[in-house]
Structures are given as C-alpha cells and as structure tokens.
Scaffold this motif. Structure first.
Motif, PDB file in Angstrom:
ATOM      1  N   LEU A   1     -15.017  32.093  19.441  1.00  0.00           N
ATOM      2  CA  LEU A   1     -16.464  31.925  19.298  1.00  0.00           C
ATOM      3  C   LEU A   1     -16.819  30.570  18.727  1.00  0.00           C
ATOM      4  O   LEU A   1     -17.898  30.035  18.995  1.00  0.00           O
ATOM      5  CB  LEU A   1     -17.037  33.026  18.392  1.00  0.00           C
ATOM      6  CG  LEU A   1     -16.898  34.436  18.964  1.00  0.00           C
ATOM      7  CD1 LEU A   1     -17.298  35.450  17.911  1.00  0.00           C
ATOM      8  CD2 LEU A   1     -17.775  34.586  20.186  1.00  0.00           C
ATOM      9  N   SER A   2     -15.959  30.015  17.901  1.00  0.00           N
ATOM     10  CA  SER A   2     -16.251  28.713  17.323  1.00  0.00           C
ATOM     11  C   SER A   2     -16.095  27.603  18.346  1.00  0.00           C
ATOM     12  O   SER A   2     -16.616  26.509  18.169  1.00  0.00           O
ATOM     13  CB  SER A   2     -15.320  28.460  16.128  1.00  0.00           C
ATOM     14  OG  SER A   2     -15.578  29.374  15.098  1.00  0.00           O
TER      15      SER A   2
ATOM     16  N   PHE B   1     -19.178  35.724  10.625  1.00  0.00           N
ATOM     17  CA  PHE B   1     -20.428  35.115  10.177  1.00  0.00           C
ATOM     18  C   PHE B   1     -20.276  33.598  10.143  1.00  0.00           C
ATOM     19  O   PHE B   1     -19.193  33.090   9.807  1.00  0.00           O
ATOM     20  CB  PHE B   1     -20.775  35.567   8.752  1.00  0.00           C
ATOM     21  CG  PHE B   1     -21.203  37.001   8.628  1.00  0.00           C
ATOM     22  CD1 PHE B   1     -22.551  37.338   8.653  1.00  0.00           C
ATOM     23  CD2 PHE B   1     -20.272  38.010   8.461  1.00  0.00           C
ATOM     24  CE1 PHE B   1     -22.964  38.654   8.519  1.00  0.00           C
ATOM     25  CE2 PHE B   1     -20.664  39.331   8.328  1.00  0.00           C
ATOM     26  CZ  PHE B   1     -22.014  39.659   8.353  1.00  0.00           C
ATOM     27  N   PRO B   2     -21.350  32.851  10.425  1.00  0.00           N
ATOM     28  CA  PRO B   2     -21.297  31.410  10.174  1.00  0.00           C
ATOM     29  C   PRO B   2     -21.053  31.181   8.674  1.00  0.00           C
ATOM     30  O   PRO B   2     -21.514  31.972   7.831  1.00  0.00           O
ATOM     31  CB  PRO B   2     -22.693  30.918  10.577  1.00  0.00           C
ATOM     32  CG  PRO B   2     -23.244  31.989  11.459  1.00  0.00           C
ATOM     33  CD  PRO B   2     -22.665  33.276  10.965  1.00  0.00           C
TER      34      PRO B   2
ATOM     35  N   SER C   1     -16.675  29.200  10.248  1.00  0.00           N
ATOM     36  CA  SER C   1     -17.068  30.598  10.092  1.00  0.00           C
ATOM     37  C   SER C   1     -16.123  31.316   9.146  1.00  0.00           C
ATOM     38  O   SER C   1     -15.092  30.790   8.735  1.00  0.00           O
ATOM     39  CB  SER C   1     -17.048  31.314  11.454  1.00  0.00           C
ATOM     40  OG  SER C   1     -17.697  30.556  12.454  1.00  0.00           O
ATOM     41  N   VAL C   2     -16.512  32.572   8.820  1.00  0.00           N
ATOM     42  CA  VAL C   2     -15.625  33.472   8.084  1.00  0.00           C
ATOM     43  C   VAL C   2     -15.537  34.770   8.871  1.00  0.00           C
ATOM     44  O   VAL C   2     -16.475  35.145   9.571  1.00  0.00           O
ATOM     45  CB  VAL C   2     -16.117  33.745   6.650  1.00  0.00           C
ATOM     46  CG1 VAL C   2     -16.162  32.459   5.846  1.00  0.00           C
ATOM     47  CG2 VAL C   2     -17.485  34.424   6.643  1.00  0.00           C
ATOM     48  N   TYR C   3     -14.396  35.457   8.789  1.00  0.00           N
ATOM     49  CA  TYR C   3     -14.237  36.712   9.521  1.00  0.00           C
ATOM     50  C   TYR C   3     -13.745  37.820   8.598  1.00  0.00           C
ATOM     51  O   TYR C   3     -13.098  37.570   7.577  1.00  0.00           O
ATOM     52  CB  TYR C   3     -13.267  36.546  10.697  1.00  0.00           C
ATOM     53  CG  TYR C   3     -11.809  36.433  10.298  1.00  0.00           C
ATOM     54  CD1 TYR C   3     -11.010  37.575  10.149  1.00  0.00           C
ATOM     55  CD2 TYR C   3     -11.219  35.196  10.060  1.00  0.00           C
ATOM     56  CE1 TYR C   3      -9.675  37.471   9.775  1.00  0.00           C
ATOM     57  CE2 TYR C   3      -9.898  35.083   9.694  1.00  0.00           C
ATOM     58  CZ  TYR C   3      -9.121  36.230   9.546  1.00  0.00           C
ATOM     59  OH  TYR C   3      -7.814  36.123   9.149  1.00  0.00           O
TER      60      TYR C   3
ATOM     61  N   ASP D   1     -12.145  27.562  11.671  1.00  0.00           N
ATOM     62  CA  ASP D   1     -12.749  26.233  11.744  1.00  0.00           C
ATOM     63  C   ASP D   1     -13.416  26.032  13.094  1.00  0.00           C
ATOM     64  O   ASP D   1     -13.407  26.925  13.953  1.00  0.00           O
ATOM     65  CB  ASP D   1     -11.727  25.128  11.434  1.00  0.00           C
ATOM     66  CG  ASP D   1     -10.638  24.988  12.492  1.00  0.00           C
ATOM     67  OD1 ASP D   1     -10.822  25.472  13.628  1.00  0.00           O
ATOM     68  OD2 ASP D   1      -9.598  24.374  12.194  1.00  0.00           O
ATOM     69  N   SER D   2     -14.014  24.883  13.304  1.00  0.00           N
ATOM     70  CA  SER D   2     -14.811  24.628  14.506  1.00  0.00           C
ATOM     71  C   SER D   2     -13.977  24.590  15.784  1.00  0.00           C
ATOM     72  O   SER D   2     -14.534  24.673  16.883  1.00  0.00           O
ATOM     73  CB  SER D   2     -15.572  23.310  14.357  1.00  0.00           C
ATOM     74  OG  SER D   2     -14.669  22.235  14.133  1.00  0.00           O
ATOM     75  N   THR D   3     -12.654  24.509  15.664  1.00  0.00           N
ATOM     76  CA  THR D   3     -11.799  24.543  16.841  1.00  0.00           C
ATOM     77  C   THR D   3     -11.312  25.950  17.166  1.00  0.00           C
ATOM     78  O   THR D   3     -10.649  26.164  18.171  1.00  0.00           O
ATOM     79  CB  THR D   3     -10.569  23.631  16.647  1.00  0.00           C
ATOM     80  OG1 THR D   3      -9.720  24.188  15.628  1.00  0.00           O
ATOM     81  CG2 THR D   3     -10.989  22.228  16.249  1.00  0.00           C
ATOM     82  N   GLY D   4     -11.623  26.916  16.302  1.00  0.00           N
ATOM     83  CA  GLY D   4     -11.187  28.290  16.509  1.00  0.00           C
ATOM     84  C   GLY D   4      -9.927  28.646  15.748  1.00  0.00           C
ATOM     85  O   GLY D   4      -9.409  29.754  15.895  1.00  0.00           O
TER      86      GLY D   4
END
Length: 298
Positions: free
Chosen positions: A18-19, A192-193, A244-246, A262-265
C-alpha cells in the motif's frame, strides 16, 4: 504454527504494497437516503411522529451515565441518571415527561410500537445529555450519548492510540461497496498512516478495504479490492500512505504483531504480544509506537 507464520507474512506483505501504490479504479458509491446513527451505529428502527424523529429509547445506551427500568403496576418507564442526579418517568401516549418530579413538554408523544418505546431524539439528548444534529448534505441524523460524545472527541483530537482503537471498533458503512473475500486465513492487518487515526487500510482473506472516519464520526468504506483477482474492486482507490504503521491481529493464535512500513513498502516489526499471556490486551488492536506523534487531530 508454520501455517500461521505463512498466512501472517502473506497478509502483511500485501499491506506493505500500500505504501508503494495501486492502480486506479471505479466510480464512487451512490448517495444514501436519510439514516439515523447513535454512537456511530445505524438505527433501522426509527419513527416519524408529527414530523419529529423518534428514537428507540434502549438504543440510547450509556451504562456509565444511565439505566432503564419499567414499573408494570403504573406502566411507567423509569430512567435514572446518577451523574446528573436525575430521574425521568415516561408513559405511553403522553406528550409530557416527568423529570425530577416536574412535568416537561415533549415535541411528540411517547410511542410504544412492537414492544419498543420511542421518544423524540432531541428530548433524550437535551435531557439526558449528549448531542443530536441533522447533516443535510448526507441526509443523516447523528446522535451521541454523553459517553459517545467523549469518545467522539477522543477520536477526532485525543490520544493517538486510544483514537485508533475507537476507530477500529466503529461499525463500517459499505455505502454500496461490498466485495466478498475470496481467500482464507485468520489474520486481519490494519495499516494507518504514520501519526493518523482517522483513515486506515484493512486486509482480511485477501480483501483490502480503505476506511475513513468522517466528520460525523462514522466509519465509511471508500474502496475495496480482492487482491487474489477473483472479485474485482469497487470505490475510489486512495493515494498511497507513505510512512505507515501496521497491526497484525491473528484471532486464532490470539497474537498481535505490530511495526512500521516505510514509503517503499519495507516492513519493520516492532513487537509481538500474546494475549494468552497478556490478558490486559484482550480486544486491543492498536498499541503505542515509540516516537509516533499524532498529526491529524481536528
């Protein structure tokens, strides 16, 4: 145990994507007719008497502030509100309520139908506490009990972890977006972001859903996609979250794993909690992430 690890890893890998982003999708859901919600829960049993919206009394539940009883001998409904030192008495058909011994006029008579007692929504909120308002643009009547109002304020601007747990407990409105999951598994992953509580992704059995908490405190499904490619997708796909956090919740093993993306997944696990050994985490999904600060308070 090996199967659990494989299922969890697959679910978290999907969420990690998703990221990095997905492809564009379909049209938005159609507009909805007028509905009433109490503390975020849709109320299908609503009456209109003399142009007044009537709410089922027992739907206005708030154990911390009030309790209900019925005196069969006098056919009187009793409401006690210890925090306000208040006792309310109601009778079917009357356009008045007795509040601490004083008669109060009602907009419409107390109505009993199919064994359920209905009273004007504005009366219960103004007398017992809480709020009620009509959202003309969405055609929704929004009612909150005193505790519901406190939770709404936390949800919108309070502690990040508490807000996330409240957000996850809200019933989800599909607004016509309703794709069935195709896969199997026992793990639900919530993403969540970073720093936010009012929007999240949920993945279960290969079905991804994007949920937003709107200004009225309702959880709306905005987009769904069957990542296994069988049942398609619907709604409007959101932009990638970036950092994000999961929280990965395996209800069969009663385990909660959590971490960052992170932004790369790329996923980094921060911890794992066994609810068997830590009963204080029963029904808890969101936990504090070190260094995270809320950024979406309203």
């Amino acid at each position: 145990m090996k199967k659990y690890i494989q299922i969890t890893a697959a679910a978290v890998t999907v969420i990690g994507m998703l990221s990095a982003g997905f492809s564009a999708v379909a049209a938005p859901a159609p507009a909805q007719p007028m509905k009433m919600f109490i503390n975020g829960v849709h109320q299908p049993d609503v009456l209109n008497v003399n142009g007044r919206t009537m709410v089922q009394l027992r739907a206005f539940k708030d154990p911390a502030n009030m309790s209900y009883s019925y005196d069969a001998a006098t056919k009187t409904i009793m409401i006690t509100n210890p925090p306000k030192q208040m006792t309310v008495k109601l009778k079917n058909g009357l356009k008045t309520a007795e509040v601490n011994g004083k008669s109060i006029a009602l907009d419409a008579p107390v109505t009993v139908q199919d064994g359920r007692t209905y009273v004007p929504a504005r009366f219960v909120t103004e007398t017992l506490g809480g709020t009620v308002f009509y959202n003309g643009s969405t055609k929704q009547v929004i009612v909150r009990t005193p505790t519901g109002e406190e939770q709404f304020n936390t949800l919108r601007s309070g502690d990040l972890t508490k807000a996330r747990n409240l957000a996850l407990k809200l019933p989800k409105l599909n607004n016509g977006i309703n794709i069935e999951p195709y896969g199997e598994g026992f793990t639900t992953v919530y993403t969540f972001p970073k720093g936010e509580a009012l929007r999240y992704f949920m993945e279960y059995k290969g079905l991804l859903a994007y949920i937003e908490i709107n200004a009225s405190g309702l959880a709306e499904i905005k987009w769904q996609k069957d990542t296994l490619g069988h049942n398609g997708q619907a709604g409007i796909e959101p932009e990638p979250f970036g950092d994000s956090v999961y929280f990965s919740d395996n209800f069969m093993a009663d385990m909660l794993n959590y971490g960052t993306i992170d932004s790369t997944g790329k996923l980094t696990e921060m911890g794992a909690i066994s609810r068997y050994r830590n009963e204080e985490y029963a029904n808890v999904i969101s936990v504090s992430i070190e260094g995270e600060v809320r950024t979406d308070a309203k």
